[in-house]
Design an enzyme around this catalytic site. Sequence first.
Site, PDB file in Angstrom:
ATOM      1  N   ARG A   1     -24.129  17.033   2.598  1.00 30.44           N
ATOM      2  CA  ARG A   1     -23.061  16.631   3.521  1.00 30.44           C
ATOM      3  C   ARG A   1     -21.673  16.928   2.945  1.00 30.44           C
ATOM      4  NH1 ARG A   1     -25.377  11.229   3.671  1.00 30.44           N
ATOM      5  NH2 ARG A   1     -23.520  10.370   4.630  1.00 30.44           N
TER       6      ARG A   1
ATOM      7  N   ARG B   1     -16.220  18.400  13.698  1.00 36.76           N
ATOM      8  CA  ARG B   1     -16.644  18.662  12.326  1.00 36.76           C
ATOM      9  C   ARG B   1     -16.810  20.157  12.059  1.00 36.76           C
ATOM     10  NH1 ARG B   1     -19.342  13.359  11.383  1.00 36.76           N
ATOM     11  NH2 ARG B   1     -20.101  13.212   9.264  1.00 36.76           N
TER      12      ARG B   1
ATOM     13  N   ARG C   1     -27.204   3.573   3.431  1.00 38.05           N
ATOM     14  CA  ARG C   1     -27.687   4.016   4.738  1.00 38.05           C
ATOM     15  C   ARG C   1     -28.860   4.975   4.513  1.00 38.05           C
ATOM     16  NH1 ARG C   1     -22.922   6.496   8.152  1.00 38.05           N
ATOM     17  NH2 ARG C   1     -23.988   8.461   7.774  1.00 38.05           N
TER      18      ARG C   1
ATOM     19  N   LYS D   1     -13.577   6.583   6.516  1.00 43.74           N
ATOM     20  CA  LYS D   1     -13.265   6.740   7.948  1.00 43.74           C
ATOM     21  C   LYS D   1     -13.677   5.531   8.775  1.00 43.74           C
ATOM     22  CE  LYS D   1     -15.442  10.490   9.210  1.00 43.74           C
ATOM     23  NZ  LYS D   1     -16.152  10.941   8.024  1.00 43.74           N
TER      24      LYS D   1
ATOM     25  N   ARG E   1     -23.586   2.308  -0.290  1.00 34.89           N
ATOM     26  CA  ARG E   1     -23.654   1.947   1.123  1.00 34.89           C
ATOM     27  C   ARG E   1     -25.088   1.707   1.587  1.00 34.89           C
ATOM     28  NH1 ARG E   1     -20.537   6.022   5.162  1.00 34.89           N
ATOM     29  NH2 ARG E   1     -22.362   7.329   4.847  1.00 34.89           N
TER      30      ARG E   1
HETATM   31  P1  AMP Z   1     -21.377   9.989  10.070  1.00 39.92           P
HETATM   32  O1  AMP Z   1     -21.770   8.637  10.555  1.00 39.92           O
HETATM   33  O2  AMP Z   1     -20.071  10.455  10.647  1.00 39.92           O
HETATM   34  O3  AMP Z   1     -21.427  10.110   8.574  1.00 39.92           O
HETATM   35  O4  AMP Z   1     -22.488  11.017  10.622  1.00 39.92           O
HETATM   36  C1  AMP Z   1     -23.844  10.901  10.246  1.00 39.92           C
HETATM   37  C2  AMP Z   1     -24.586  12.186  10.597  1.00 39.92           C
HETATM   38  O5  AMP Z   1     -24.531  12.399  12.021  1.00 39.92           O
HETATM   39  C3  AMP Z   1     -24.027  13.471   9.992  1.00 39.92           C
HETATM   40  O6  AMP Z   1     -24.492  13.683   8.679  1.00 39.92           O
HETATM   41  C4  AMP Z   1     -24.538  14.510  10.988  1.00 39.92           C
HETATM   42  O7  AMP Z   1     -25.912  14.772  10.779  1.00 39.92           O
HETATM   43  C5  AMP Z   1     -24.418  13.780  12.319  1.00 39.92           C
HETATM   44  N1  AMP Z   1     -23.094  14.019  12.941  1.00 39.92           N
HETATM   45  C6  AMP Z   1     -22.100  13.108  13.148  1.00 39.92           C
HETATM   46  N2  AMP Z   1     -21.035  13.672  13.731  1.00 39.92           N
HETATM   47  C7  AMP Z   1     -21.352  14.987  13.916  1.00 39.92           C
HETATM   48  C8  AMP Z   1     -20.661  16.106  14.459  1.00 39.92           C
HETATM   49  N3  AMP Z   1     -19.400  15.995  14.937  1.00 39.92           N
HETATM   50  N4  AMP Z   1     -21.314  17.292  14.485  1.00 39.92           N
HETATM   51  C9  AMP Z   1     -22.562  17.421  14.017  1.00 39.92           C
HETATM   52  N5  AMP Z   1     -23.261  16.419  13.473  1.00 39.92           N
HETATM   53  C10 AMP Z   1     -22.671  15.204  13.410  1.00 39.92           C
END
Ligand code: AMP
Length: 185
Positions: free
Chosen positions: A141, A89, A130, A14, A128
């Site tokens: 996740r 999400r 992170r 993404k 990655r």
């Molecule tokens: P990402 O960078 O999209 O992989 O998001 C990293 C983390 O941020 C996720 O594992 C969640 O803990 C939190 N997060 C990101 N977007 C959302 C969302 N729309 N709803 C809830 N938690 C989120």
Amino acid sequence: MINLILIGAPGSGKGTQANFIKRDFNIAHISTGDMFRENITNNTELGLEAKKYMDKGDLVPDEITVNMISERLKQDDCKTGFMLDGFPRTIEQAKSLDEMLKSLNIKLTAVLNLKADDAEVLKRLLSRGRSDDNEKTIKNRLNIFKNQSEPILEHYQDKTKVIDVISQGLPNDIYANIEKSLKEI
Ligand code: AMP
């Protein structure tokens, strides 16, 4: 003008594809993950709260996430198009977004669904590095994605155009398909 939602498992590409889209279509890139990480870096109250969930690979509660996006969508740069990356999400978030867009009189153009198999996703996440990319949180996740996020696709099926993209192979090749689809809209 295009208003997009990007949906895909963690590691489905993404972020990478969002950067290509932003480069060529000049739309606001709204990544909830990036927004939370920025808040963590700046030690804000929101960041401290979000970190508790992110460290475990859990979702940040809908209320916090929805409020943050609701403020973001009102900003001027969204008026010429946007791409939501990592939001919604959950079905609850999708319903809240429907309401928000309705009240702002904004129509979604499409949902871009990035599909990659588990082996590919795991490979990408483990390379990655992170801080929330360890094996335990990754499993969590991916489960959350399958149980809570994937059902969103059905929510949008009869509301907007859902574009499926196979997100395997080279980033540039994947993007070539995305670019073609977006230009056809
Ligand atoms: P990402 O960078 O999209 O992989 O998001 C990293 C983390 O941020 C996720 O594992 C969640 O803990 C939190 N997060 C990101 N977007 C959302 C969302 N729309 N709803 C809830 N938690 C989120």
